[in-house]
Enzyme design. Structure first.
Site, PDB file in Angstrom:
ATOM      1  N   CYS A 161       6.331  -0.083   7.563  1.00 18.56           N
ATOM      2  CA  CYS A 161       5.966   1.051   6.713  1.00 18.56           C
ATOM      3  C   CYS A 161       7.126   1.395   5.792  1.00 18.56           C
ATOM      4  O   CYS A 161       8.280   1.434   6.227  1.00 18.56           O
ATOM      5  CB  CYS A 161       5.617   2.245   7.600  1.00 18.56           C
ATOM      6  SG  CYS A 161       5.109   3.712   6.689  1.00 18.56           S
ATOM      7  N   LEU A 162       6.808   1.682   4.543  1.00 20.92           N
ATOM      8  CA  LEU A 162       7.840   2.081   3.586  1.00 20.92           C
ATOM      9  C   LEU A 162       8.512   3.388   3.997  1.00 20.92           C
ATOM     10  O   LEU A 162       9.651   3.638   3.624  1.00 20.92           O
ATOM     11  CB  LEU A 162       7.237   2.227   2.180  1.00 20.92           C
ATOM     12  CG  LEU A 162       6.663   0.953   1.568  1.00 20.92           C
ATOM     13  CD1 LEU A 162       6.004   1.262   0.229  1.00 20.92           C
ATOM     14  CD2 LEU A 162       7.729  -0.110   1.423  1.00 20.92           C
TER      15      LEU A 162
ATOM     16  N   HIS B 104      -2.132   7.464   7.151  1.00 21.78           N
ATOM     17  CA  HIS B 104      -1.200   8.356   6.436  1.00 21.78           C
ATOM     18  C   HIS B 104      -1.919   9.619   5.959  1.00 21.78           C
ATOM     19  O   HIS B 104      -1.374  10.723   6.060  1.00 21.78           O
ATOM     20  CB  HIS B 104      -0.570   7.647   5.236  1.00 21.78           C
ATOM     21  CG  HIS B 104       0.623   6.830   5.555  1.00 21.78           C
ATOM     22  ND1 HIS B 104       1.729   7.337   6.206  1.00 21.78           N
ATOM     23  CD2 HIS B 104       0.904   5.523   5.307  1.00 21.78           C
ATOM     24  CE1 HIS B 104       2.635   6.377   6.349  1.00 21.78           C
ATOM     25  NE2 HIS B 104       2.157   5.273   5.818  1.00 21.78           N
TER      26      HIS B 104
ATOM     27  N   GLY C 296       0.848  -1.180   0.000  1.00 16.55           N
ATOM     28  CA  GLY C 296       0.000   0.000   0.000  1.00 16.55           C
ATOM     29  C   GLY C 296       0.882   1.227   0.000  1.00 16.55           C
ATOM     30  O   GLY C 296       2.033   1.178   0.437  1.00 16.55           O
TER      31      GLY C 296
ATOM     32  N   HIS D  85      -3.931   1.472   7.772  1.00 20.52           N
ATOM     33  CA  HIS D  85      -2.581   2.054   7.737  1.00 20.52           C
ATOM     34  C   HIS D  85      -2.535   3.233   6.752  1.00 20.52           C
ATOM     35  O   HIS D  85      -2.037   4.315   7.082  1.00 20.52           O
ATOM     36  CB  HIS D  85      -1.593   0.947   7.335  1.00 20.52           C
ATOM     37  CG  HIS D  85      -0.174   1.375   7.264  1.00 20.52           C
ATOM     38  ND1 HIS D  85       0.753   1.025   8.215  1.00 20.52           N
ATOM     39  CD2 HIS D  85       0.502   2.102   6.335  1.00 20.52           C
ATOM     40  CE1 HIS D  85       1.937   1.519   7.877  1.00 20.52           C
ATOM     41  NE2 HIS D  85       1.811   2.170   6.739  1.00 20.52           N
ATOM     42  N   GLU D  86      -3.064   3.021   5.544  1.00 24.77           N
ATOM     43  CA  GLU D  86      -3.013   4.074   4.525  1.00 24.77           C
ATOM     44  C   GLU D  86      -3.950   5.226   4.884  1.00 24.77           C
ATOM     45  O   GLU D  86      -3.625   6.395   4.644  1.00 24.77           O
ATOM     46  CB  GLU D  86      -3.331   3.516   3.138  1.00 24.77           C
ATOM     47  CG  GLU D  86      -2.398   2.408   2.673  1.00 24.77           C
ATOM     48  CD  GLU D  86      -0.909   2.706   2.790  1.00 24.77           C
ATOM     49  OE1 GLU D  86      -0.499   3.894   2.695  1.00 24.77           O
ATOM     50  OE2 GLU D  86      -0.132   1.757   2.990  1.00 24.77           O
TER      51      GLU D  86
ATOM     52  N   GLN E 269       3.359   9.697   0.869  1.00 21.52           N
ATOM     53  CA  GLN E 269       4.585   8.899   0.960  1.00 21.52           C
ATOM     54  C   GLN E 269       5.495   9.110  -0.248  1.00 21.52           C
ATOM     55  O   GLN E 269       6.627   8.633  -0.254  1.00 21.52           O
ATOM     56  CB  GLN E 269       4.258   7.419   1.126  1.00 21.52           C
ATOM     57  CG  GLN E 269       3.676   7.101   2.499  1.00 21.52           C
ATOM     58  CD  GLN E 269       3.472   5.629   2.664  1.00 21.52           C
ATOM     59  OE1 GLN E 269       2.448   5.087   2.271  1.00 21.52           O
ATOM     60  NE2 GLN E 269       4.477   4.959   3.226  1.00 21.52           N
TER      61      GLN E 269
END
Length: 179
Positions: free
Chosen positions: A99-100, A145, A48, A141-142, A53
């Site tokens: 997380c990226l 963000h 995702g 999670h997204e 991001q």
């Protein structure tokens, strides 16, 4: 996929810690952004990715992951609203999360095992995505963000410090390798 891979925004960068603006135009610019988001997510081996991001403060995220029944789900959500189960319908999954934007470490984080997002596709059509398992975690999670939250913001102080320490150590090792 024709998008360009963009650098992933890392924890500490302001765009990652501020609520995103609603998307107002469902046009070629949005479609190009979504293509870049998918390309960037795949290049970083994620499941995702929210627009902030890759440095764009708009309320849009992409995903490509499995649900609890191992069914694949891939899509985009624009201006999503997250709905979580309440009361007796609420069961928590305390799986690992990463997380990226905090590359490397993972931490246990309890989240509801089901989630629903109402929003729009890239053409402005209303859509609803219901998720279980990893997809439920990804939707939450997204969505976080887009509100300016990173998963480590939901951890206890001790767990957050541990993740950030591991992240900094890995970052220092990568920099030393590239020097």
């Amino acid at each position: 996929m024709t998008g360009q891979v963009r650098p992933i925004t890392l924890v500490g960068e302001p765009v990652l810690h501020s609520p995103c603006r609603p998307v107002e135009s469902f046009d070629g610019e949005l479609a190009a952004l979504v293509d870049d988001m998918f390309a960037s997510m795949y290049a970083a081996e994620g499941v995702g990715l929210a627009a902030n991001q890759i440095g764009v403060g708009l309320r849009v995220f992409v995903y490509d992951c499995q649900d609890a029944d191992d069914r694949a789900h891939k899509g985009v959500l624009v201006n999503p609203t997250l709905v979580l189960p309440e009361g007796g319908d609420r069961r928590l999954d305390d799986g690992d999360e990463g997380c990226l934007s905090v590359p490397g470490p993972y931490a246990k984080l309890a989240r509801p095992d089901r989630a629903t997002c109402h929003g729009y596709d890239i053409d402005g059509n209303e859509i609803t995505v219901e998720g279980t398992g990893l997809l439920a975690r990804c939707l939450q999670h997204e969505s976080d963000h887009l509100e300016g939250r990173v998963y480590i913001d939901r951890l206890s102080g001790r767990a957050r410090k541990k993740v950030l320490k591991e992240y900094e150590q890995l970052r220092a090792e990568r920099e030393a390798e590239n020097a």
